[in-house]
Design a protein around this motif. Structure first.
Motif, PDB file in Angstrom:
ATOM      1  N   ALA A  67       0.842  -1.203   0.000  1.00 49.28           N
ATOM      2  CA  ALA A  67       0.000   0.000   0.000  1.00 49.28           C
ATOM      3  C   ALA A  67       0.875   1.249   0.000  1.00 49.28           C
ATOM      4  O   ALA A  67       0.649   2.190  -0.764  1.00 49.28           O
ATOM      5  CB  ALA A  67      -0.918  -0.011   1.222  1.00 49.28           C
ATOM      6  N   VAL A  68       1.908   1.243   0.849  1.00 45.05           N
ATOM      7  CA  VAL A  68       2.810   2.397   0.938  1.00 45.05           C
ATOM      8  C   VAL A  68       3.522   2.617  -0.406  1.00 45.05           C
ATOM      9  O   VAL A  68       3.592   3.747  -0.911  1.00 45.05           O
ATOM     10  CB  VAL A  68       3.831   2.197   2.080  1.00 45.05           C
ATOM     11  N   ASP A  69       4.012   1.532  -1.004  1.00 42.90           N
ATOM     12  CA  ASP A  69       4.697   1.638  -2.306  1.00 42.90           C
ATOM     13  C   ASP A  69       3.807   2.291  -3.346  1.00 42.90           C
ATOM     14  O   ASP A  69       4.236   3.161  -4.095  1.00 42.90           O
ATOM     15  CB  ASP A  69       5.082   0.238  -2.823  1.00 42.90           C
ATOM     16  N   TYR A  70       2.557   1.834  -3.389  1.00 47.99           N
ATOM     17  CA  TYR A  70       1.632   2.370  -4.382  1.00 47.99           C
ATOM     18  C   TYR A  70       1.429   3.871  -4.175  1.00 47.99           C
ATOM     19  O   TYR A  70       1.483   4.658  -5.114  1.00 47.99           O
ATOM     20  CB  TYR A  70       0.284   1.637  -4.310  1.00 47.99           C
ATOM     21  N   ILE A  71       1.217   4.257  -2.928  1.00 52.77           N
ATOM     22  CA  ILE A  71       0.964   5.673  -2.633  1.00 52.77           C
ATOM     23  C   ILE A  71       2.196   6.513  -2.976  1.00 52.77           C
ATOM     24  O   ILE A  71       2.073   7.610  -3.547  1.00 52.77           O
ATOM     25  CB  ILE A  71       0.532   5.844  -1.155  1.00 52.77           C
ATOM     26  N   LEU A  72       3.379   6.003  -2.679  1.00 50.22           N
ATOM     27  CA  LEU A  72       4.600   6.740  -3.022  1.00 50.22           C
ATOM     28  C   LEU A  72       4.739   6.887  -4.537  1.00 50.22           C
ATOM     29  O   LEU A  72       5.186   7.924  -5.031  1.00 50.22           O
ATOM     30  CB  LEU A  72       5.836   6.039  -2.443  1.00 50.22           C
ATOM     31  N   ARG A  73       4.348   5.861  -5.272  1.00 51.95           N
ATOM     32  CA  ARG A  73       4.422   5.943  -6.748  1.00 51.95           C
ATOM     33  C   ARG A  73       3.459   7.001  -7.281  1.00 51.95           C
ATOM     34  O   ARG A  73       3.817   7.799  -8.150  1.00 51.95           O
ATOM     35  CB  ARG A  73       4.090   4.585  -7.376  1.00 51.95           C
ATOM     36  N   VAL A  74       2.244   7.025  -6.731  1.00 51.05           N
ATOM     37  CA  VAL A  74       1.277   8.051  -7.152  1.00 51.05           C
ATOM     38  C   VAL A  74       1.849   9.437  -6.850  1.00 51.05           C
ATOM     39  O   VAL A  74       1.778  10.356  -7.673  1.00 51.05           O
ATOM     40  CB  VAL A  74      -0.078   7.863  -6.436  1.00 51.05           C
ATOM     41  N   ALA A  75       2.450   9.570  -5.676  1.00 45.39           N
ATOM     42  CA  ALA A  75       3.017  10.864  -5.271  1.00 45.39           C
ATOM     43  C   ALA A  75       4.137  11.279  -6.219  1.00 45.39           C
ATOM     44  O   ALA A  75       4.247  12.449  -6.604  1.00 45.39           O
ATOM     45  CB  ALA A  75       3.528  10.782  -3.840  1.00 45.39           C
ATOM     46  N   GLU A  76       4.941  10.313  -6.609  1.00 42.50           N
ATOM     47  CA  GLU A  76       6.050  10.619  -7.516  1.00 42.50           C
ATOM     48  C   GLU A  76       5.517  11.039  -8.888  1.00 42.50           C
ATOM     49  O   GLU A  76       5.995  12.008  -9.475  1.00 42.50           O
ATOM     50  CB  GLU A  76       6.938   9.382  -7.642  1.00 42.50           C
ATOM     51  N   ASP A  77       4.493  10.307  -9.363  1.00 41.44           N
ATOM     52  CA  ASP A  77       3.917  10.611 -10.678  1.00 41.44           C
ATOM     53  C   ASP A  77       3.365  12.029 -10.754  1.00 41.44           C
ATOM     54  O   ASP A  77       3.395  12.654 -11.808  1.00 41.44           O
ATOM     55  CB  ASP A  77       2.784   9.624 -11.017  1.00 41.44           C
ATOM     56  N   CYS A  78       2.826  12.528  -9.633  1.00 40.17           N
ATOM     57  CA  CYS A  78       2.286  13.883  -9.704  1.00 40.17           C
ATOM     58  C   CYS A  78       3.242  14.886  -9.060  1.00 40.17           C
ATOM     59  O   CYS A  78       2.863  16.011  -8.771  1.00 40.17           O
ATOM     60  CB  CYS A  78       0.873  13.957  -9.135  1.00 40.17           C
ATOM     61  N   ASP A  79       4.467  14.440  -8.807  1.00 40.56           N
ATOM     62  CA  ASP A  79       5.513  15.312  -8.289  1.00 40.56           C
ATOM     63  C   ASP A  79       5.065  16.027  -7.012  1.00 40.56           C
ATOM     64  O   ASP A  79       5.239  17.239  -6.861  1.00 40.56           O
ATOM     65  CB  ASP A  79       5.888  16.331  -9.380  1.00 40.56           C
ATOM     66  N   ALA A  80       4.505  15.276  -6.110  1.00 38.39           N
ATOM     67  CA  ALA A  80       3.929  15.880  -4.902  1.00 38.39           C
ATOM     68  C   ALA A  80       4.995  16.255  -3.879  1.00 38.39           C
ATOM     69  O   ALA A  80       5.932  15.505  -3.641  1.00 38.39           O
ATOM     70  CB  ALA A  80       2.940  14.895  -4.274  1.00 38.39           C
ATOM     71  N   LYS A  81       4.820  17.443  -3.310  1.00 34.19           N
ATOM     72  CA  LYS A  81       5.715  17.894  -2.233  1.00 34.19           C
ATOM     73  C   LYS A  81       4.947  17.982  -0.910  1.00 34.19           C
ATOM     74  O   LYS A  81       5.495  17.795   0.146  1.00 34.19           O
ATOM     75  CB  LYS A  81       6.260  19.294  -2.542  1.00 34.19           C
TER      76      LYS A  81
END
Lengths: 468, 225
Positions: free
Chosen positions: A91-105
């Motif tokens: 679950a954490v991996d998936y959320i981190l990937r989504v965050a990376e894809d939208c360049d979230a800070k």
């Protein structure tokens, strides 16, 4: 080495002698009981409503696979992305990937115990993101670097002076002694956080299979802002939260409000069925639903205890538990505290390291009685005890119980032991609670009533003889 | 894991039938929420009963309720509110009631259909919206992203004003769901919310504070005709 057991022992040793704090907790929880009682009376029949709630959740648990399929198909049809996470790391991996894809800070979160369970915040912070909890109670404990004290009232252990102090230290506000002022400090601090956030992360109290929606219950409006303003919304939900029909919410939401906070319905009960749709003026562009198993299927596989998955996390069993009231939430060392935590944690994290929680109960049954979905909590604590012993019983304990049953089955042996016990008690009494006392761990905080001068047997015999 | 793997685990777990003792504890309840209506609090059969319930609950929840005879009286009521609170900027969305009541309400009016953005909406003194329904049983306002100006209008500004008509006051939550099904069919709005009172918190010493993150005030203006 600290184990869950040693941590539990040392924490409870501290918390049980803090009488001020115990009194504070008991007053707070008495207040809850009173308001809840008043709300229950507004129902035509609250017990019947509980039965309906239990029946709805039971149907959901017994048909979990088909309902999950139905819910996710409906959600996907309207543009929701689904992640099926077998454990917390996935679950954490998936959320981190989504965050990376939208360049979230920057990330804003509303209350979600499942994210506590999978340790999402530290992982996101490690990846360089700012994570802010927007629920007031969660925000306070986050600033203090603590875990939630109670999974519904995270900061119930703190008085206003401590809250003022942490605000002063961490966000540079002026000290205040007024709860309203303190709330307004958090409100204005949070406003910019909502507007700046790239991602909003929420939990879900229910998932509706029929319409493909999640339902979020709250009072503050922080979950609404978290799920409305950022471009990306991620909801994290345990797989057991699904219910069959939209109509079912008309029972479940009042039950949750009443049992959880003594409110007939909480301030905002919102349903979300996808990202912003055609013809809508605002809302996130992306909506992700992360479905978390993380050993829930292990609990589901237990034919005696799977009803614990009916839990709607209202926290009522904590509020009435005599153990929780005295040891407090942090002592448990678990994401879910109180009776429900003691029941499910051994399934989620392992039976042997967490079996002691099933013993930290007086088995009074107040939890089972108060549960709005009728989970058989106190019997499950006994089942956990039994399972722990069957799996790995202590040799000493087994030996002692065997001797005990031998003595109890033989009246003559029993009577001779009785004399020995009397003698033993006399010799032991002066040592009670002192260093040389072999039973010190037990006796230093407990009283043993001295044995009666004459046993019942003797008294009976004498009485019978006197009669004749 | 894939969907099939997780569902596989679920199916395997369920292959063992439940223990009868556990099943018995959930087996005797009325399953259908519509049949369960009889032991839930009543909403009311007539408008008068419903309004009595709605205002009783609203008073407890500190909702300000105005019952006015006509739309023009409603317009006056909002204007009075605007004057007494000194509103400089308000936000709304287009629907028959707001289209009459909102223009000219404050020096600056922004409309959600023009996509004003978060910052502009945040600086408004009030958000004025229509609603899908009012729920007598719970004292709630039912809003959706399609019928009430999106998701943020009813939660971001510090004062939320709702305009509704007499026929929108429904008995209970179930009748609210029926209305949504009738109106939208399968294509329900992406966001639906039952708003029950102003934003609140009890997180500090269990003391009730209004306006935690959402609106500090909630005003409902109900038009009788």
């Amino acid at each position: 080495m600290t184990t869950p057991l040693t941590q539990f022992k040392s924490d409870t040793k501290e918390s049980t002698v803090d009488f001020d704090h115990r009194k504070w907790m008991q007053t707070a929880l008495k207040g809850y009981e009173n308001t809840r009682g008043g709300v229950e009376e507004t129902f035509g029949d609250f017990d019947q409503a509980k039965r309906t709630g239990a029946a709805i959740k039971w149907e959901a648990i017994e048909n979990l696979d088909t309902l999950l399929e139905e819910m996710t198909q409906n959600l996907e049809a309207r543009g929701t992305k689904i992640c099926w996470a077998g454990n917390g790391a996935e679950a954490v991996d998936y959320i981190l990937r989504v965050a990376e894809d939208c360049d979230a800070k920057k990330v804003i979160k509303s209350k979600c115990m499942t994210t506590e369970e999978i340790h999402l915040n530290p992982a996101m912070q490690k990846a360089g993101m700012e994570v802010v909890e927007s629920d007031l109670g969660e925000f306070i404990v986050q600033l203090r670097g603590e875990d939630p004290f109670h999974f519904v009232f995270p900061a119930m252990h703190l008085k206003r002076n401590k809250i003022s102090k942490v605000f002063e230290e961490k966000i540079g506000s002026e000290p205040s002694n007024d709860p309203e002022e303190l709330c307004m400090i958090a409100r204005s601090y949070m406003r910019t956080k909502y507007c700046e956030a790239d991602i909003g992360i929420s939990g879900a109290n229910f998932g509706v299979a029929e319409t493909g929606m999640i339902s979020i219950t709250e009072n503050e409006g922080n979950a609404r802002l978290t799920t409305s303003l950022p471009k990306v919304h991620i909801a994290v939900m345990g797989i057991e939260k699904v219910i069959p029909k939209l109509d079912d919410l008309s029972i479940m939401l009042p039950l949750l409000g009443t049992a959880g906070a003594g409110q007939w319905l909480t301030g905002y009960n919102s349903m979300i069925g996808g990202p912003r749709q055609e013809g809508e003026v605002d809302g996130p562009e992306e909506f992700h639903l992360v479905l978390v198993d993380n050993h829930r299927t292990r609990l589901l596989a237990d034919p005696e205890q799977r009803d614990a998955l009916r839990c709607i996390r209202c926290g009522a069993c904590l509020n009435v538990c005599p153990i929780f009231k005295n040891i407090g939430g942090h002592s448990y060392g678990t994401t879910y505290q109180g009776p429900i935590g003691s029941v499910i944690t051994p399934h989620l994290r392992g039976l042997q390291p967490y079996k002691h929680l099933s013993y930290s109960s007086s088995l009074c049954g107040a939890c089972s009685e108060t549960c709005p979905v009728k989970i058989d909590l106190h019997h499950h604590l006994m089942r956990n005890r039994r399972d722990a012993v069957v799996e790995k019983g202590g040799t000493m304990e087994r030996f002692a119980m065997r001797q005990f049953s031998k003595v109890m089955a033989r009246p003559k042996l029993y009577r001779s032991c009785e004399g020995l016990m009397r003698l033993g008690e006399k010799c032991w009494r002066p040592l009670k609670g002192k260093k040389a006392d072999p039973l010190k761990a037990w006796t230093q905080t407990r009283e043993l009533h001295p044995p009666a001068p004459k046993s019942f047997h003797k008294q009976w015999k004498e009485k019978q003889q006197g009669k004749s | 894991m894939s969907k099939e793997e997780v569902l596989g685990r679920v199916r395997e777990a369920l292959s063992v039938p439940s223990h009868p003792q556990v099943r018995a504890l959930a087996g005797d309840g009325i399953r259908n929420p519509r049949e369960a209506r009889k032991f839930m609090p009543p909403g009311g059969d007539t408008f008068e009963e419903r309004f009595a319930n709605f205002s009783r609950l609203g008073e407890k929840l500190k909702v300000e309720i105005h019952l006015v005879p006509t739309l023009s009286a409603a317009t006056d009521a909002v204007l009075e509110l605007s004057k007494s609170c000194g509103w400089k900027k308000v936000a709304s969305h287009h629907q028959p009631l707001t289209d009459v009541a909102v223009p000219g309400l404050a020096p600056e009016v922004i409309w959600m259909e023009d996509q004003p953005g978060t910052t502009a909406l945040e600086s408004c003194d009030a958000g004025i919206s229509g609603c899908e329904a009012l729920i007598a049983q719970t004292g709630s306002v039912l809003v959706t992203s399609k019928g009430s100006g999106g998701r943020a209008l009813s939660v971001l500004p510090p004062h939320h004003v709702v305009l509704a008509t007499r026929d929108q006051l429904l008995p209970d939550m179930l009748s609210g769901y029926d209305l949504l099904r009738e109106k939208y069919g399968k294509n329900l709005p992406s966001f639906i919310s039952f708003i029950t009172g102003a934003s609140r918190t009890g997180d500090i010493e269990r003391i009730l504070v209004l306006g935690a993150h959402g609106p500090k005030r909630l005003t409902v203006i109900l038009i009788e005709s």
